[in-house]
Design a protein around this motif. Structure first.
Motif, PDB file in Angstrom:
ATOM      1  N   GLY A 130      58.248  60.315  53.842  1.00 29.50           N
ATOM      2  CA  GLY A 130      59.585  59.910  54.285  1.00 29.50           C
ATOM      3  C   GLY A 130      60.316  59.071  53.252  1.00 29.50           C
ATOM      4  O   GLY A 130      59.950  59.067  52.072  1.00 29.50           O
ATOM      5  N   LEU A 131      61.339  58.366  53.695  1.00 31.98           N
ATOM      6  CA  LEU A 131      62.123  57.517  52.785  1.00 31.98           C
ATOM      7  C   LEU A 131      61.570  56.098  52.848  1.00 31.98           C
ATOM      8  O   LEU A 131      61.833  55.371  53.796  1.00 31.98           O
ATOM      9  CB  LEU A 131      63.607  57.541  53.183  1.00 31.98           C
ATOM     10  CG  LEU A 131      64.558  56.721  52.296  1.00 31.98           C
ATOM     11  CD1 LEU A 131      64.507  57.177  50.853  1.00 31.98           C
ATOM     12  CD2 LEU A 131      65.979  56.793  52.820  1.00 31.98           C
ATOM     13  N   ASN A 132      60.798  55.725  51.849  1.00 31.46           N
ATOM     14  CA  ASN A 132      60.127  54.430  51.897  1.00 31.46           C
ATOM     15  C   ASN A 132      59.975  53.852  50.493  1.00 31.46           C
ATOM     16  O   ASN A 132      58.894  53.431  50.076  1.00 31.46           O
ATOM     17  CB  ASN A 132      58.759  54.592  52.567  1.00 31.46           C
ATOM     18  CG  ASN A 132      58.343  53.322  53.266  1.00 31.46           C
ATOM     19  OD1 ASN A 132      58.884  52.251  52.982  1.00 31.46           O
ATOM     20  ND2 ASN A 132      57.383  53.433  54.165  1.00 31.46           N
ATOM     21  N   GLN A 239      67.594  54.008  48.157  1.00 27.61           N
ATOM     22  CA  GLN A 239      67.161  53.770  49.529  1.00 27.61           C
ATOM     23  C   GLN A 239      68.356  53.617  50.481  1.00 27.61           C
ATOM     24  O   GLN A 239      68.326  54.120  51.590  1.00 27.61           O
ATOM     25  CB  GLN A 239      66.290  52.510  49.564  1.00 27.61           C
ATOM     26  CG  GLN A 239      65.753  52.137  50.930  1.00 27.61           C
ATOM     27  CD  GLN A 239      64.523  52.938  51.343  1.00 27.61           C
ATOM     28  OE1 GLN A 239      63.760  53.403  50.503  1.00 27.61           O
ATOM     29  NE2 GLN A 239      64.346  53.129  52.636  1.00 27.61           N
ATOM     30  N   THR A 240      69.401  52.932  50.031  1.00 30.00           N
ATOM     31  CA  THR A 240      70.466  52.609  50.977  1.00 30.00           C
ATOM     32  C   THR A 240      71.742  53.417  50.777  1.00 30.00           C
ATOM     33  O   THR A 240      72.589  53.449  51.661  1.00 30.00           O
ATOM     34  CB  THR A 240      70.837  51.107  50.901  1.00 30.00           C
ATOM     35  OG1 THR A 240      71.359  50.844  49.593  1.00 30.00           O
ATOM     36  CG2 THR A 240      69.632  50.217  51.137  1.00 30.00           C
ATOM     37  N   LEU A 241      71.890  54.056  49.615  1.00 30.30           N
ATOM     38  CA  LEU A 241      73.149  54.740  49.333  1.00 30.30           C
ATOM     39  C   LEU A 241      72.986  56.251  49.146  1.00 30.30           C
ATOM     40  O   LEU A 241      73.478  57.048  49.931  1.00 30.30           O
ATOM     41  CB  LEU A 241      73.754  54.131  48.050  1.00 30.30           C
ATOM     42  CG  LEU A 241      75.112  53.481  48.128  1.00 30.30           C
ATOM     43  CD1 LEU A 241      75.080  52.284  49.053  1.00 30.30           C
ATOM     44  CD2 LEU A 241      75.551  53.044  46.723  1.00 30.30           C
ATOM     45  N   PRO A 244      70.560  58.314  51.963  1.00 28.59           N
ATOM     46  CA  PRO A 244      71.200  58.406  53.287  1.00 28.59           C
ATOM     47  C   PRO A 244      72.435  59.307  53.291  1.00 28.59           C
ATOM     48  O   PRO A 244      72.690  60.011  54.261  1.00 28.59           O
ATOM     49  CB  PRO A 244      71.576  56.952  53.598  1.00 28.59           C
ATOM     50  CG  PRO A 244      70.581  56.146  52.849  1.00 28.59           C
ATOM     51  CD  PRO A 244      70.312  56.902  51.583  1.00 28.59           C
ATOM     52  N   LYS A 245      73.177  59.296  52.186  1.00 31.94           N
ATOM     53  CA  LYS A 245      74.370  60.138  52.094  1.00 31.94           C
ATOM     54  C   LYS A 245      73.982  61.629  52.115  1.00 31.94           C
ATOM     55  O   LYS A 245      74.598  62.420  52.820  1.00 31.94           O
ATOM     56  CB  LYS A 245      75.102  59.806  50.784  1.00 31.94           C
ATOM     57  CG  LYS A 245      76.559  60.148  50.795  1.00 31.94           C
ATOM     58  CD  LYS A 245      77.370  59.112  51.543  1.00 31.94           C
ATOM     59  CE  LYS A 245      78.616  59.720  52.147  1.00 31.94           C
ATOM     60  NZ  LYS A 245      79.186  58.924  53.231  1.00 31.94           N
ATOM     61  N   ILE A 246      72.976  61.987  51.346  1.00 32.24           N
ATOM     62  CA  ILE A 246      72.553  63.389  51.312  1.00 32.24           C
ATOM     63  C   ILE A 246      72.003  63.809  52.673  1.00 32.24           C
ATOM     64  O   ILE A 246      72.278  64.904  53.157  1.00 32.24           O
ATOM     65  CB  ILE A 246      71.508  63.625  50.198  1.00 32.24           C
ATOM     66  CG1 ILE A 246      72.099  63.261  48.830  1.00 32.24           C
ATOM     67  CG2 ILE A 246      71.048  65.084  50.190  1.00 32.24           C
ATOM     68  CD1 ILE A 246      71.110  63.301  47.690  1.00 32.24           C
ATOM     69  N   VAL A 247      71.232  62.920  53.292  1.00 27.48           N
ATOM     70  CA  VAL A 247      70.688  63.205  54.627  1.00 27.48           C
ATOM     71  C   VAL A 247      71.835  63.467  55.601  1.00 27.48           C
ATOM     72  O   VAL A 247      71.799  64.411  56.391  1.00 27.48           O
ATOM     73  CB  VAL A 247      69.809  62.032  55.126  1.00 27.48           C
ATOM     74  CG1 VAL A 247      69.469  62.186  56.605  1.00 27.48           C
ATOM     75  CG2 VAL A 247      68.536  61.943  54.293  1.00 27.48           C
ATOM     76  N   GLU A 248      72.877  62.660  55.493  1.00 27.52           N
ATOM     77  CA  GLU A 248      74.035  62.828  56.375  1.00 27.52           C
ATOM     78  C   GLU A 248      74.682  64.211  56.171  1.00 27.52           C
ATOM     79  O   GLU A 248      74.988  64.908  57.135  1.00 27.52           O
ATOM     80  CB  GLU A 248      75.032  61.712  56.070  1.00 27.52           C
ATOM     81  CG  GLU A 248      76.180  61.605  57.059  1.00 27.52           C
ATOM     82  CD  GLU A 248      77.263  60.656  56.544  1.00 27.52           C
ATOM     83  OE1 GLU A 248      76.916  59.621  55.927  1.00 27.52           O
ATOM     84  OE2 GLU A 248      78.452  60.967  56.745  1.00 27.52           O
ATOM     85  N   TYR A 249      74.849  64.617  54.900  1.00 28.53           N
ATOM     86  CA  TYR A 249      75.433  65.935  54.624  1.00 28.53           C
ATOM     87  C   TYR A 249      74.584  67.052  55.213  1.00 28.53           C
ATOM     88  O   TYR A 249      75.095  68.003  55.792  1.00 28.53           O
ATOM     89  CB  TYR A 249      75.575  66.161  53.108  1.00 28.53           C
ATOM     90  CG  TYR A 249      76.662  65.359  52.465  1.00 28.53           C
ATOM     91  CD1 TYR A 249      77.856  65.093  53.132  1.00 28.53           C
ATOM     92  CD2 TYR A 249      76.512  64.871  51.168  1.00 28.53           C
ATOM     93  CE1 TYR A 249      78.856  64.353  52.528  1.00 28.53           C
ATOM     94  CE2 TYR A 249      77.503  64.130  50.562  1.00 28.53           C
ATOM     95  CZ  TYR A 249      78.670  63.867  51.247  1.00 28.53           C
ATOM     96  OH  TYR A 249      79.653  63.139  50.641  1.00 28.53           O
TER      97      TYR A 249
END
Ligand SMILES: [Zn+2]
Ligand SMILES: [Zn+2]
Lengths: 349, 168
Positions: A130-132, A239-241, A244-249
């Protein structure tokens, strides 16, 4: 620890029971380090390489906090063993095809690997499912500190950690995240993503393919710049930018598919399952492609009877070296295609 | 390799794109790449970028003095010519020995950064020479800064000032 202890299971970094793991498969951080007072690898003879290998191996094997660890001699191993370690992402192709004394120290949980005498004397790597990245950084930095107390790294105040290739100079850090982006692929938005990644000095490469080609919509995104930006800054940006942006897309693309093209989506997933359940001969390429569709189907709730863990397992178990290690002998391409189809049928039916 | 457009000059810009899983490659010379509006920096992968930079550098050397590429590192024996071929250096000292040649390559692959920010290993922290090295560097930069101001090269001056800020 023997390779056959690993070969029948999936890797810990492929654990689906962490947040975001439907899209973010795994996180990894690598640090490139060299010893002061030694030449870089390309200018070392075997004797010097042996000396470096011996020293680093002893130090790393003595680190208590790594738990159960083992050294694997790459120069002495067979090519199937080397390919196996590449398939599990524990060593690079570069280390596999290198020359002279070289090896890797691997934690039994497969979340730590230290390659010795790759392009640099030492390439530390910590992985997590995951994202860690925060946790990866905390761990690898602590390990790096422990090693740095026992050995003098090649370092200058101006340029930071001195590496064989100037592209790793400074922090020597490579932060990478492995992403599964099938919906962005189907909706034809990957090119856009790649273009903006490049503008941000990020590298994107396909995974599971041969060479640079992406098979099965898995991509690895990494930082390019290693000098002038602190490790913490790079980690935080990812981690924070960025991620998450790609995951959102990808999520938006998945939602849109469900609303607009549910029939097409379901057809694709059902066909993938039908072939995987029935094929008698299947190439690695085709298997990856279909497993990717299936993984998307399960993660989007279109298939309920198969667990994501089974799919993640099959991604590794159907790779060429995994098939051969588990069979206990070398197999030609046709034999592998038969065994791959058998493995898939056994797990999916 | 020849440029695919003009078919005369050597291709130094190598583009790789993956579209729908299909890999396409094109090879262009610097001129044609510029005409095509290819922003070299944003289109190249890291290694490709590095080798094209090195190749471009080599070209100017062939015209100018070839002494630089013959100079060898006293520690490992590598020359800039060899570095340009392999893209890896021979020893940590090379960063000092070939400082001027490497500056260009580092600046372009590292987004114009030339000063480390981040971790300092335990042994370097304890080393009093490291502190001196830093002070020497600051003095050197201050000298360069006043020269740049004298020459009214304010772009360079701003760059040096940023480097100083990072060190202080
Ligand atoms: Zn041309
Ligand atoms: Zn040298």
């Amino acid at each position: 620890m023997r390779l056959t202890d690993l070969s029948t299971k999936t890797s810990r970094w492929f654990d689906p029971n962490v947040p975001l793991s439907d899209i973010v498969v795994s996180s990894r951080i690598r640090l490139a380090r060299n010893l002061a007072g030694h030449r870089f690898i390309s200018r070392c003879d075997d004797e010097e390489k042996q000396e470096i290998l011996q020293r680093l191996k002893e130090i790393i094997l003595s680190l208590k906090e790594l738990g159960d660890i083992a050294f694997i001699d790459i120069a002495g191993g067979s090519s199937i063993e080397r390919d196996f370690l590449i398939e599990r992402q524990l060593i690079s192709r570069n280390l596999a095809i290198g020359r002279g004394p070289r090896g890797v120290v691997i934690a039994a949980n497969e979340l730590f690997a230290a390659q010795i005498n790759e392009e640099d004397h030492l390439r530390l790597c910590v992985l997590a499912p995951g994202l860690n990245l925060d946790k990866c950084w905390e761990q690898i930095s602590r390990i790096d500190d422990c090693i740095g107390e026992k050995i003098e790294y090649a370092f200058s105040r101006r340029y930071g950690f001195l590496t064989a290739c100037p592209t790793n100079l400074g922090t020597g850090i490579r932060v990478s995240v492995m992403l599964h982006l099938p919906a962005l692929k189907i909706t034809d938005q990957l090119k856009k993503l790649f273009a903006s990644a490049k503008d941000m000095n990020l590298t994107v490469r396909g995974l599971f393919g041969e060479g640079t080609e992406a098979v099965g919509d898995f991509f690895q995104i990494s930082n390019q710049v290693t000098l002038g930006i602190s490790e913490e800054q790079i980690v935080e940006d990812f981690q924070t930018l960025i991620i998450p942006k790609i995951v959102e897309y990808e999520r938006i693309a998945r939602d849109r598919l469900l609303v607009k093209d549910a029939n097409i989506l379901d057809d694709r997933i059902a066909r993938a399952l039908a072939v995987l359940k029935n094929a008698r001969l299947i190439s690695s390429h085709e298997a990856m492609f279909l497993l990717s569709n299936l993984r998307m189907g399960i993660n989007m709730g279109r298939i309920k009877e198969i667990s994501i863990n089974t799919i993640n397992e099959l991604f590794l178990l159907t790779q060429p070296a995994h098939l051969q290690i588990n069979k206990g002998r070398t197999l030609n391409a046709e034999q592998r295609d038969i065994l791959r189809a058998e493995t898939l049928r056994a797990k999916l039916n | 390799m020849q440029c695919e457009i003009c078919k005369t000059k050597t291709a130094t810009v190598h583009l790789t794109e993956i579209i729908n899983g299909q890999r396409t490659e094109s090879h262009l010379c610097q001129n044609c790449a510029q005409k095509e509006g290819v922003s070299v920096k944003s289109q190249l992968s890291l290694n490709e970028l590095l080798s094209s930079l090195i190749a471009a550098h080599q070209h100017t050397d062939e015209i100018g003095d070839s002494e630089i590429s013959k100079k060898a590192c006293p520690e490992c024996g590598i020359t800039m010519e060899q570095f340009r071929k392999q893209a890896v250096l021979g020893c940590p000292k090379d960063y000092d020995v070939f400082e001027d040649d490497l500056k260009d390559v580092i600046e372009k692959t590292q987004d114009n950064n030339l000063t480390h920010k981040g971790k300092i290993p335990a042994k370097a922290q304890a080393d009093p020479n490291a502190q001196n090295e830093n002070r020497d560097k600051i003095e050197e930069l201050q000298k360069q800064l006043s020269q740049a101001v004298k020459k009214e090269d304010y772009e360079l001056a701003a760059k040096i000032r940023d480097q100083l800020k990072d060190l202080q």
